[in-house]
Design a protein around this motif. Structure first.
Motif, PDB file in Angstrom:
ATOM      1  N   ASN A  37       0.817  -1.213   0.000  1.00 60.24           N
ATOM      2  CA  ASN A  37       0.000   0.000   0.000  1.00 60.24           C
ATOM      3  C   ASN A  37       0.851   1.262   0.000  1.00 60.24           C
ATOM      4  O   ASN A  37       0.507   2.247  -0.652  1.00 60.24           O
ATOM      5  CB  ASN A  37      -0.953   0.015   1.194  1.00 60.24           C
ATOM      6  N   ILE A  38       1.945   1.260   0.722  1.00 61.85           N
ATOM      7  CA  ILE A  38       2.834   2.427   0.763  1.00 61.85           C
ATOM      8  C   ILE A  38       3.427   2.676  -0.619  1.00 61.85           C
ATOM      9  O   ILE A  38       3.463   3.806  -1.096  1.00 61.85           O
ATOM     10  CB  ILE A  38       3.943   2.234   1.814  1.00 61.85           C
ATOM     11  N   VAL A  39       3.865   1.609  -1.258  1.00 53.66           N
ATOM     12  CA  VAL A  39       4.433   1.722  -2.602  1.00 53.66           C
ATOM     13  C   VAL A  39       3.391   2.272  -3.568  1.00 53.66           C
ATOM     14  O   VAL A  39       3.661   3.205  -4.331  1.00 53.66           O
ATOM     15  CB  VAL A  39       4.961   0.344  -3.076  1.00 53.66           C
ATOM     16  N   GLU A  40       2.189   1.711  -3.514  1.00 47.28           N
ATOM     17  CA  GLU A  40       1.124   2.119  -4.438  1.00 47.28           C
ATOM     18  C   GLU A  40       0.717   3.580  -4.257  1.00 47.28           C
ATOM     19  O   GLU A  40       0.541   4.311  -5.221  1.00 47.28           O
ATOM     20  CB  GLU A  40      -0.095   1.218  -4.229  1.00 47.28           C
ATOM     21  N   HIS A  41       0.605   4.022  -3.018  1.00 43.46           N
ATOM     22  CA  HIS A  41       0.079   5.357  -2.753  1.00 43.46           C
ATOM     23  C   HIS A  41       1.124   6.465  -2.698  1.00 43.46           C
ATOM     24  O   HIS A  41       0.783   7.633  -2.871  1.00 43.46           O
ATOM     25  CB  HIS A  41      -0.726   5.359  -1.454  1.00 43.46           C
ATOM     26  N   PHE A  42       2.399   6.125  -2.483  1.00 47.04           N
ATOM     27  CA  PHE A  42       3.404   7.165  -2.299  1.00 47.04           C
ATOM     28  C   PHE A  42       4.558   7.104  -3.286  1.00 47.04           C
ATOM     29  O   PHE A  42       5.503   7.872  -3.180  1.00 47.04           O
ATOM     30  CB  PHE A  42       3.936   7.141  -0.855  1.00 47.04           C
ATOM     31  N   GLY A  43       4.535   6.162  -4.233  1.00 46.87           N
ATOM     32  CA  GLY A  43       5.519   6.144  -5.309  1.00 46.87           C
ATOM     33  C   GLY A  43       6.906   5.648  -4.963  1.00 46.87           C
ATOM     34  O   GLY A  43       7.864   5.957  -5.665  1.00 46.87           O
ATOM     35  N   TYR A  44       7.031   4.891  -3.896  1.00 40.61           N
ATOM     36  CA  TYR A  44       8.331   4.335  -3.525  1.00 40.61           C
ATOM     37  C   TYR A  44       8.585   3.040  -4.292  1.00 40.61           C
ATOM     38  O   TYR A  44       7.651   2.351  -4.706  1.00 40.61           O
ATOM     39  CB  TYR A  44       8.382   4.010  -2.026  1.00 40.61           C
ATOM     40  N   THR A  45       9.840   2.700  -4.463  1.00 38.51           N
ATOM     41  CA  THR A  45      10.237   1.384  -4.943  1.00 38.51           C
ATOM     42  C   THR A  45      10.524   0.542  -3.704  1.00 38.51           C
ATOM     43  O   THR A  45      11.281   0.967  -2.832  1.00 38.51           O
ATOM     44  CB  THR A  45      11.496   1.466  -5.832  1.00 38.51           C
ATOM     45  N   HIS A  46       9.906  -0.620  -3.635  1.00 34.03           N
ATOM     46  CA  HIS A  46      10.067  -1.507  -2.487  1.00 34.03           C
ATOM     47  C   HIS A  46      11.273  -2.411  -2.696  1.00 34.03           C
ATOM     48  O   HIS A  46      11.384  -3.091  -3.698  1.00 34.03           O
ATOM     49  CB  HIS A  46       8.804  -2.358  -2.322  1.00 34.03           C
ATOM     50  N   LEU A  47      12.201  -2.376  -1.744  1.00 33.18           N
ATOM     51  CA  LEU A  47      13.357  -3.274  -1.759  1.00 33.18           C
ATOM     52  C   LEU A  47      13.300  -4.114  -0.492  1.00 33.18           C
ATOM     53  O   LEU A  47      13.445  -3.594   0.611  1.00 33.18           O
ATOM     54  CB  LEU A  47      14.669  -2.478  -1.796  1.00 33.18           C
ATOM     55  N   SER A  48      13.056  -5.398  -0.662  1.00 29.14           N
ATOM     56  CA  SER A  48      12.978  -6.312   0.469  1.00 29.14           C
ATOM     57  C   SER A  48      14.372  -6.850   0.757  1.00 29.14           C
ATOM     58  O   SER A  48      14.795  -7.859   0.203  1.00 29.14           O
ATOM     59  CB  SER A  48      12.011  -7.457   0.150  1.00 29.14           C
ATOM     60  N   ALA A  49      15.078  -6.147   1.649  1.00 31.44           N
ATOM     61  CA  ALA A  49      16.479  -6.495   1.931  1.00 31.44           C
ATOM     62  C   ALA A  49      16.611  -7.859   2.570  1.00 31.44           C
ATOM     63  O   ALA A  49      17.567  -8.581   2.302  1.00 31.44           O
ATOM     64  CB  ALA A  49      17.099  -5.435   2.845  1.00 31.44           C
ATOM     65  N   GLY A  50      15.680  -8.213   3.427  1.00 29.14           N
ATOM     66  CA  GLY A  50      15.788  -9.476   4.132  1.00 29.14           C
ATOM     67  C   GLY A  50      15.145 -10.634   3.401  1.00 29.14           C
ATOM     68  O   GLY A  50      15.141 -11.748   3.905  1.00 29.14           O
ATOM     69  N   GLY A  51      14.611 -10.393   2.217  1.00 28.56           N
ATOM     70  CA  GLY A  51      13.897 -11.453   1.523  1.00 28.56           C
ATOM     71  C   GLY A  51      14.164 -11.498   0.043  1.00 28.56           C
ATOM     72  O   GLY A  51      15.027 -12.230  -0.439  1.00 28.56           O
ATOM     73  N   ASP A  52      13.438 -10.670  -0.718  1.00 27.47           N
ATOM     74  CA  ASP A  52      13.476 -10.750  -2.178  1.00 27.47           C
ATOM     75  C   ASP A  52      14.871 -10.551  -2.754  1.00 27.47           C
ATOM     76  O   ASP A  52      15.285 -11.290  -3.648  1.00 27.47           O
ATOM     77  CB  ASP A  52      12.511  -9.727  -2.802  1.00 27.47           C
ATOM     78  N   LEU A  53      15.606  -9.555  -2.270  1.00 28.03           N
ATOM     79  CA  LEU A  53      16.960  -9.326  -2.803  1.00 28.03           C
ATOM     80  C   LEU A  53      17.870 -10.516  -2.518  1.00 28.03           C
ATOM     81  O   LEU A  53      18.668 -10.923  -3.365  1.00 28.03           O
ATOM     82  CB  LEU A  53      17.570  -8.052  -2.225  1.00 28.03           C
ATOM     83  N   LEU A  54      17.752 -11.069  -1.316  1.00 32.42           N
ATOM     84  CA  LEU A  54      18.582 -12.223  -0.963  1.00 32.42           C
ATOM     85  C   LEU A  54      18.184 -13.456  -1.776  1.00 32.42           C
ATOM     86  O   LEU A  54      19.045 -14.183  -2.275  1.00 32.42           O
ATOM     87  CB  LEU A  54      18.476 -12.523   0.533  1.00 32.42           C
ATOM     88  N   ARG A  55      16.872 -13.680  -1.930  1.00 32.74           N
ATOM     89  CA  ARG A  55      16.420 -14.834  -2.727  1.00 32.74           C
ATOM     90  C   ARG A  55      16.866 -14.701  -4.181  1.00 32.74           C
ATOM     91  O   ARG A  55      17.280 -15.676  -4.806  1.00 32.74           O
ATOM     92  CB  ARG A  55      14.901 -14.985  -2.634  1.00 32.74           C
ATOM     93  N   ALA A  56      16.794 -13.495  -4.736  1.00 33.59           N
ATOM     94  CA  ALA A  56      17.222 -13.283  -6.128  1.00 33.59           C
ATOM     95  C   ALA A  56      18.719 -13.551  -6.268  1.00 33.59           C
ATOM     96  O   ALA A  56      19.155 -14.190  -7.239  1.00 33.59           O
ATOM     97  CB  ALA A  56      16.886 -11.864  -6.574  1.00 33.59           C
TER      98      ALA A  56
END
Length: 185
Positions: A37-56
């Motif tokens: 919701n924060i990304v959608e409403h405020f235009g931020y790019t979400h970086l999941s440091a503890g999850g998505d970036l590590l999994r990638a």
């Protein structure tokens, strides 16, 4: 996403981050916080440091992949240098200049390492969102999200929560002393 920047290029990371001068918001809380919701409403790019970036990174078969996989399965924190390099790469590869960094810094060592990388650039987090939820609520959310993650099991979730309480609360207290924490329950 590319693999981690070579260790000899840390000065390049510092320089590139300084030129980009990104706006950063840290999101901390026990495992399972949601940022869509924060990304959608405020235009931020979400970086999941503890999850998505590590999994990638784990999928790239880099020199860090096996270490990341083991540490994630055990529910422990990946070394700061690895996470900071992944974050820096993601920030530099993205056209946006506003980043919601989820799950970082997870401990005082992460915080100090990040600050040492960006200290000469003037980059500081705009603020820290702290999602204060009970262990039971986080367990419920993680066990019902059904994303097939190897680390979404009750034993790993409980280890992650224990690590959060033992390590991340010090980071929240540090930023709170600077007036930068916005707490949500």
């Amino acid at each position: 996403m590319g693999t981690i920047v070579d260790a000899t290029n840390m000065e390049g990371i510092k320089s590139a981050l300084g030129e980009k001068n990104p706006k950063i918001v840290f999101v901390l809380g026990g495992p399972g916080t949601q940022c869509a919701n924060i990304v959608e409403h405020f235009g931020y790019t979400h970086l999941s440091a503890g999850g998505d970036l590590l999994r990638a990174e784990k999928q790239t078969c880099s020199e860090y992949g096996a270490m990341i996989e083991t540490m994630m399965f055990e529910g422990v924190i990946v070394p700061s240098e690895v996470t900071i390099r992944l974050l820096a790469n993601a920030i530099m590869e993205n056209e946006n200049d506003k980043f919601l960094i989820d799950g970082f810094p997870r401990n005082e060592e992460n915080r100090a390492a990040f600050e040492s990388v960006v200290s000469f650039t003037g980059i500081v987090p705009e603020f820290v969102l702290f999602f204060d939820c009970s262990e039971e609520e986080m367990e419920r959310r993680l066990l019902t999200r059904n994303q097939g993650r190897v680390d979404d099991n009750i034993d790993t979730i409980r280890k992650r929560f224990k690590v959060f309480v033992e390590s991340s609360l010090n980071v929240i207290n540090y930023y709170n002393s600077k007036g930068k924490v916005k707490k949500f329950g």
